[in-house]
Design a protein around this motif. Structure first.
Motif, PDB file in Angstrom:
ATOM      1  N   THR A   1      11.371   6.960  -0.973  1.00  0.00           N
ATOM      2  CA  THR A   1      10.403   6.868   0.108  1.00  0.00           C
ATOM      3  C   THR A   1       9.219   7.203  -0.505  1.00  0.00           C
ATOM      4  OG1 THR A   1       9.865   7.230   2.292  1.00  0.00           O
ATOM      5  CG2 THR A   1      10.817   8.912   1.097  1.00  0.00           C
TER       6      THR A   1
ATOM      7  N   THR B   1       4.296   7.823   6.621  1.00  0.00           N
ATOM      8  CA  THR B   1       5.446   8.246   6.100  1.00  0.00           C
ATOM      9  C   THR B   1       6.348   7.009   6.265  1.00  0.00           C
ATOM     10  OG1 THR B   1       5.016  10.606   6.767  1.00  0.00           O
ATOM     11  CG2 THR B   1       7.392   9.990   6.373  1.00  0.00           C
ATOM     12  N   LEU B   2       7.086   6.567   5.273  1.00  0.00           N
ATOM     13  CA  LEU B   2       8.196   5.588   5.298  1.00  0.00           C
ATOM     14  C   LEU B   2       9.141   6.066   5.426  1.00  0.00           C
ATOM     15  CD1 LEU B   2       6.684   3.059   2.416  1.00  0.00           C
ATOM     16  CD2 LEU B   2       6.498   2.795   4.803  1.00  0.00           C
ATOM     17  N   PRO B   3       9.941   4.983   6.205  1.00  0.00           N
ATOM     18  CA  PRO B   3      11.517   5.598   6.307  1.00  0.00           C
ATOM     19  C   PRO B   3      12.209   5.580   4.979  1.00  0.00           C
ATOM     20  CG  PRO B   3      11.088   3.327   6.773  1.00  0.00           C
ATOM     21  CD  PRO B   3       9.655   3.590   6.888  1.00  0.00           C
ATOM     22  N   ILE B   4      12.995   6.369   4.530  1.00  0.00           N
ATOM     23  CA  ILE B   4      14.073   6.572   3.504  1.00  0.00           C
ATOM     24  C   ILE B   4      14.665   5.023   3.332  1.00  0.00           C
ATOM     25  CG2 ILE B   4      15.878   7.395   2.381  1.00  0.00           C
ATOM     26  CD1 ILE B   4      15.190   9.961   3.916  1.00  0.00           C
TER      27      ILE B   4
ATOM     28  N   THR C   1       5.196   8.458   0.989  1.00  0.00           N
ATOM     29  CA  THR C   1       4.021   8.974   2.050  1.00  0.00           C
ATOM     30  C   THR C   1       2.772   9.077   1.383  1.00  0.00           C
ATOM     31  OG1 THR C   1       4.424  11.315   1.076  1.00  0.00           O
ATOM     32  CG2 THR C   1       6.004  10.863   2.803  1.00  0.00           C
TER      33      THR C   1
ATOM     34  N   GLN D   1      -1.339   0.807   3.287  1.00  0.00           N
ATOM     35  CA  GLN D   1      -2.732   1.179   2.869  1.00  0.00           C
ATOM     36  C   GLN D   1      -2.790   2.452   2.188  1.00  0.00           C
ATOM     37  OE1 GLN D   1      -4.572  -1.099   5.346  1.00  0.00           O
ATOM     38  NE2 GLN D   1      -6.596  -1.033   4.415  1.00  0.00           N
TER      39      GLN D   1
ATOM     40  N   ARG E   1       9.329  -1.778   2.145  1.00  0.00           N
ATOM     41  CA  ARG E   1       9.788  -2.556   3.340  1.00  0.00           C
ATOM     42  C   ARG E   1       8.618  -3.041   3.802  1.00  0.00           C
ATOM     43  NH1 ARG E   1      14.221   0.499   6.351  1.00  0.00           N
ATOM     44  NH2 ARG E   1      13.438  -0.788   8.252  1.00  0.00           N
ATOM     45  N   THR E   2       7.234  -2.253   3.874  1.00  0.00           N
ATOM     46  CA  THR E   2       6.187  -2.792   4.500  1.00  0.00           C
ATOM     47  C   THR E   2       4.957  -2.318   3.368  1.00  0.00           C
ATOM     48  OG1 THR E   2       6.065  -0.732   5.698  1.00  0.00           O
ATOM     49  CG2 THR E   2       6.425  -2.647   6.982  1.00  0.00           C
TER      50      THR E   2
ATOM     51  N   MET F   1      -1.038  10.399   6.439  1.00  0.00           N
ATOM     52  CA  MET F   1      -1.355   9.043   7.062  1.00  0.00           C
ATOM     53  C   MET F   1      -0.051   8.253   7.297  1.00  0.00           C
ATOM     54  SD  MET F   1      -4.406   8.385   4.798  1.00  0.00           S
ATOM     55  CE  MET F   1      -6.152   9.028   4.992  1.00  0.00           C
TER      56      MET F   1
ATOM     57  N   GLU G   1      -1.136 -10.952   7.239  1.00  0.00           N
ATOM     58  CA  GLU G   1       0.121 -10.628   6.863  1.00  0.00           C
ATOM     59  C   GLU G   1       0.682 -11.331   5.750  1.00  0.00           C
ATOM     60  OE1 GLU G   1       3.241 -10.878   9.812  1.00  0.00           O
ATOM     61  OE2 GLU G   1       4.371  -9.309   9.129  1.00  0.00           O
TER      62      GLU G   1
ATOM     63  N   ARG H   1      -8.559  -6.296   4.291  1.00  0.00           N
ATOM     64  CA  ARG H   1      -8.445  -6.353   5.707  1.00  0.00           C
ATOM     65  C   ARG H   1      -7.749  -7.575   6.277  1.00  0.00           C
ATOM     66  NH1 ARG H   1     -13.740  -4.362   6.704  1.00  0.00           N
ATOM     67  NH2 ARG H   1     -13.226  -2.093   5.702  1.00  0.00           N
TER      68      ARG H   1
ATOM     69  N   ALA I   1      -4.229  -8.350   5.427  1.00  0.00           N
ATOM     70  CA  ALA I   1      -3.367  -7.440   6.180  1.00  0.00           C
ATOM     71  C   ALA I   1      -3.154  -8.094   7.685  1.00  0.00           C
ATOM     72  CB  ALA I   1      -3.932  -6.013   6.358  1.00  0.00           C
ATOM     73  N   LEU I   2      -4.193  -8.714   8.206  1.00  0.00           N
ATOM     74  CA  LEU I   2      -4.375  -9.055   9.414  1.00  0.00           C
ATOM     75  C   LEU I   2      -3.457 -10.228   9.496  1.00  0.00           C
ATOM     76  CD1 LEU I   2      -8.151  -8.530  10.343  1.00  0.00           C
ATOM     77  CD2 LEU I   2      -6.207  -7.578  11.759  1.00  0.00           C
TER      78      LEU I   2
END
Lengths: 640, 640
Positions: A612, A625-628, A614, A587, A583-584, A623, A186, A180, A183-184
């Motif tokens: 990609t 869905t990442l971009p392709i 999910t 979790q 890309r990100t 929860m 980064e 946690r 993530a905060l």
């Protein structure tokens, strides 16, 4: 007698004290005399706590004037000068409450911690440990530290995190709170973990392994978790030994033992604990050939080869020809194929074409297999690299003679004078097809007689979701989209798979689907496009930073080569895994399902992957869905 | 007689047919004659479906040669030339199966759809509608369309999505599938929604409102969903009317009615449906003053004012002085305060200081309140803008005379000759304190007598999670970190709140906490730092793109001004809301809790906000933790 240990694997051992010594110099001398390389000490005395002004006995005006002009009274400091900075790591005050409900306490805690950090940096302490993340809310703690470490350069910042919570050993609360926090902040590259080994460790191996994906710079082993061996000396239980050695091996952390406040092990001396840790360090399993080969490459991002666009260097051939396993397997495959295809004693001369012969190792495999199997063969060796072709001519002149015909040509364009029984190639990349083996063999398969075979016969791409702070940060350091959408060849080290790899797709050779015209020049490359997906149930709360890719290949019948961890050909070092970044960071809650989607796509000039991921919750709830990634090959492709 | 309608609010109405007309020109003429502005037609005939080669009756070789050289046979095309492009929107083939399990079907579907898109772009069709997202997997559909729209510039691409699924009206399946698709295609700005109104609408208002956050460019109203009124004419039920009018008002979509295949409403003529839609369009509720004021500003990102660093332009004063409500409320507040503080008939002269007098509107409020309340006052008018100060001198010369003393000074530095009973200021920003009202009033509160008051007495910042594709894309268009971490002043239009706003923190004036020394020059600004958080339970699956910010202020006792939607001062237009972006869109599953964390932070020269958001599942499971935004004010701050 001390056993030899590779100096590059040696961990420093420090001594942590919670006591505030008046004379730090004396303590450092003592620590060194008892086998410690550095000490870990509070930066300030508990007296400094008065600035929180929580017991109203203090003069409120004092506290207020401190708020206006925060400066240390030297009596508040344990580390009072830079004299011992190189030998000392500081521990920040353990009474700050950055996430207190009381605004005044929050503000004063922030000022106090900034003041300590500022002082530690001023005197160039080698490291600074934040003693514990609060339970419950950590938002303000994350904000304050994220901001405070900005100005740190020399001094390393570590957050102490216990492997297990005393009340809930299997609950993974330490990792969750750290996650946690991270993530905060980064994935702030200035914040590391000081992992505290606890007397009980979680029994689920994954709960330990997931720490391998974290930025651990120190491991704290409190004296209290040692047990007495029958002779009364302090030792660690087997699971602890194993986990600590894994950490030493993968992360090379600074090790920290603590000064017991009372005698807890009968025969313990002040040096017992550090000596035991050094012993574990010396007893690390010896490096294998592949480890030596990989030195310096661990978690390093290499762009994958562009074999059709670039020619390999001599040095590259030199290294990969030394693989002790790969060519054994090729020889075995050719050997078995010859036994199967030609009767013993037959005069039939099997025609073998080695396409992409390089400097000739596969030619040697074929000749050697022919000799062992007592079958007659003739080998055509095709190579498009004009430099390697000179070495082939040397080998023909010196060794091979008439048994080998050399051809300088691109296999996609050559017109053979005859057809072959066996086509042998080594065009595989870490993901199987990523160095364009399918496209190359499309061109070459017109060389194969009816009933002829290809070695390899097939290969399969595998993928699994992966956690790795180090790989995440190595990619993020480029600060652009392109690098986030490029697969890299990586020798994994500080990583943890969220689940075991699963297959995505396969290629078989020769291609009997009728997609390729007899002249070997298909109008399009649609038959080499692929789409595959795989679902992974993840058993613990984890982060996903990217995707690990592997291949498995059937050379011939039961003769395989593989870099998939579960079936990895032992000792084979020619391929590191491939890493597809996301890309990100994503979790992944306990019990949820990660779905990976992969495409292999082509146009007239290029081959590329898109991918990609999910995440779906236990109840099927969507929860994430990442971009392709890498749309239309915008960031990465392999040229045809 | 046609009622007047503001041409800027007029929607075009098109006619959709599923029939394939041989003579498209005739159909367009008919459509125009029956009141339609454009037509919507299939691009290709159903015959084109043969390329899927699913019924094995076709010649396989034909299909294969098409795969190698995909080209239209002109007989396959309904729209055969560019002649009608300006009047026609195309509908893509409804038989493609981009997510089929069969690789051959996937590949041929992709080729077919690309071929149609390519043709539509070639002849510059004004729009192209993808008829329906598949149920289940949409990964390959998303990949293909994401890639195919890259080359589109003139022709708009729309995906037809039904408001409700026939089997599951309240299930919001249409939005969910669209949302999945849009996440995979990463808010591709070339992909829009053609929203299909269904005969049943979800009863939960939020399930309709969430469409306002989507990129709707067309609304399809099938003839079948009309009902007969008692006279036999086709009309729409009340909820449909209302929803369609909201869409017209907020999104100005192209409206599309369909050609009924049989007579379904007794008195219907070919123009009945389009006439009814045009009637709804004309009947939009008239624009209010605030709407006129906002024209052109809807969803436009304005950087917030830097009032201490910049001086306002005359034109800005001119606009804001016209607010019909704000100054009414200020006058009422001063009036009530005078009544409370001074007895009727008393000779006591109340000293009022207007700090930040601008061109004088608050001075007028005070003078007018004094007159109405029959109390004596003297006004000091402070202003630091030398340009506005000229206008103040004019007013004093022409109107105010001795009742007003002008002072050219910065309120943070001025030393008053006397103290005041009432300090009046209008320094509020959209988030309350974001234009540094607290810091300014810290300086000015030393002007206030013991027992004196400030108007405003307090203000509170509110926040709520917000969905908006348009705002998301407006921020993303900058392609840098800085713009993703800057709050903007925005007139919201195409947005949907995930839940109602909640308070974060308040400021009260005069500050009686003893933080500010009597000389009004605090050593630090820590007393103006704030931390606040709020949890929101979200009742439907939604996306969160950013955070909406509002303020509410108590001027005096029950006299308030507010821009929080629930308590918005009717007709007051001086403030648009503030929008805090999030760096990545966040999926918020049904029943989960969004937590917003906000900080107001300061150093010697700057004030800034940091913020973050987390999402927790129904079971408390942590799903998303975003990084803290604008760390240390790196991307945005207000200068002191």
């Amino acid at each position: 007698m001390t056993e030899a240990i590779d100096p590059s694997r040696m961990c420093s051992v420090g001594l942590l004290t919670t006591e505030c010594f008046d004379n730090l110099g004396d303590f450092i001398v003592q620590a060194e005399e008892t086998g410690h390389d550095f000490i870990v000490t509070p930066v300030s005395h508990p007296t400094f706590r008065r600035v929180l002004n929580q017991d109203k006995s203090n003069n409120e005006q004092d506290q207020k004037s401190w708020k206006d002009r925060p400066v240390f009274d030297r009596k508040d400091l344990v580390v009072q000068s830079a004299d011992f900075s190189q030998k000392a790591v500081g521990v920040l005050a353990n009474w700050t409450q950055l996430d207190s409900h009381d605004p005044e306490t929050r503000i004063c805690s922030e000022l106090a911690i900034k003041q300590e950090i500022d002082w530690a940096c001023h005197i160039s302490l080698s490291g600074l440990i934040f003693p514990a993340l609060p339970q419950g809310s950590i938002f303000n703690t994350a904000r304050v530290i994220n901001n405070a470490v900005k100005s740190m350069s020399y001094t390393q910042f570590l957050v102490r995190v216990p492997v297990a919570d005393k009340q809930d050993i299997q609950g993974n609360l330490g990792w969750k709170q750290w996650n946690r926090f991270r993530a905060l902040t980064e994935y702030n590259t200035k914040i590391h973990v000081a992992l505290e080994i606890t007397s009980e460790l979680p029994t689920d191996k994954q709960l330990l392994n997931m720490w391998l994906a974290e930025p651990i710079k120190a491991v704290i082993v409190p004296a209290e978790i040692f047990v007495e061996n029958p002779k009364g000396y302090p030792v660690l239980p087997k699971p602890h030994q194993k986990f600590i050695q894994t950490l030493m091996d993968k992360m090379k952390p600074d090790m920290i033992v603590t000064l017991p406040t009372s005698k807890i092990h009968k025969k313990a001396t002040p040096s017992s604990y550090s000596e035991y840790i050094s012993y574990l360090n010396r007893k690390l399993p010896p490096l294998e050939d592949v480890d030596h080969f990989a030195t310096g490459y661990q978690d390093f991002l290499q762009a994958p080869l562009q074999p059709l666009m670039d020619n390999l260097e001599n040095q590259t051939y030199e290294v990969f020809e030394k693989d002790p396993i790969k060519y054994q397997q090729y020889e075995k495959a050719v050997y078995k194929a010859l036994l199967d295809r030609v009767e013993h004693g037959s005069d039939y001369v099997t025609t073998i074409m080695v396409v992409g012969a390089g400097r000739g190792p596969l030619v040697n495999c074929c000749l050697s297999a022919a000799e062992k199997s007592e079958r007659k063969i003739h080998v055509y060796a095709l190579e498009k690299n004009h430099n390697a072709f000179v070495t082939l001519q040397n080998a023909k002149a010196d060794l091979w003679g008439d048994k080998v015909t050399l051809v300088f040509a691109d296999m996609r364009k050559w017109t053979p004078p005859t057809k072959c029984d066996i086509l042998v190639s080594e065009l595989l990349g870490s993901f199987g097809d990523n160095e364009l083996s399918p496209e190359c063999l499309d061109g070459a398969q017109k060389f194969i007689k009816d009933g002829g075979i290809s070695i390899p016969a097939s290969y399969t791409a595998f993928a699994s979701p992966l956690a790795s702070t180090r790989l995440n940060n190595n990619v993020a350091a480029y600060k652009d989209l392109q690098h986030c959408e490029t697969p890299y060849v990586v020798m994994f080290q500080q990583v943890c798979e969220l689940a075991s790899p699963k297959p995505l797709w396969s290629f078989e050779h020769p291609n009997t689907q009728g997609d390729i015209p007899a002249d070997g020049d298909p109008m399009n490359n649609l038959h080499n496009t692929r789409y595959g997906y795989a679902d992974f149930t993840v058993e613990h709360d984890m982060m996903m930073n990217g995707i690990a890719g592997y291949f498995e290949s059937v050379l011939y019948k039961d003769v395989m080569i593989s870099i998939r961890p579960e079936t990895h050909s032992p000792g084979m070092f020619s391929w590191f895994p491939i890493y597809f970044p996301l890309r990100t960071p994503v979790q992944v809650p306990k019990g949820s399902t990660v779905s990976l989607q992969f495409w292999r796509l082509t146009d007239v000039k290029r081959v590329w992957y898109e991918w990609t991921a999910t995440v779906q919750g236990r109840d099927g709830q969507e929860m994430t869905t990442l971009p392709i990634h890498n749309v239309g090959g915008r960031s990465y492709y392999v040229g045809l």
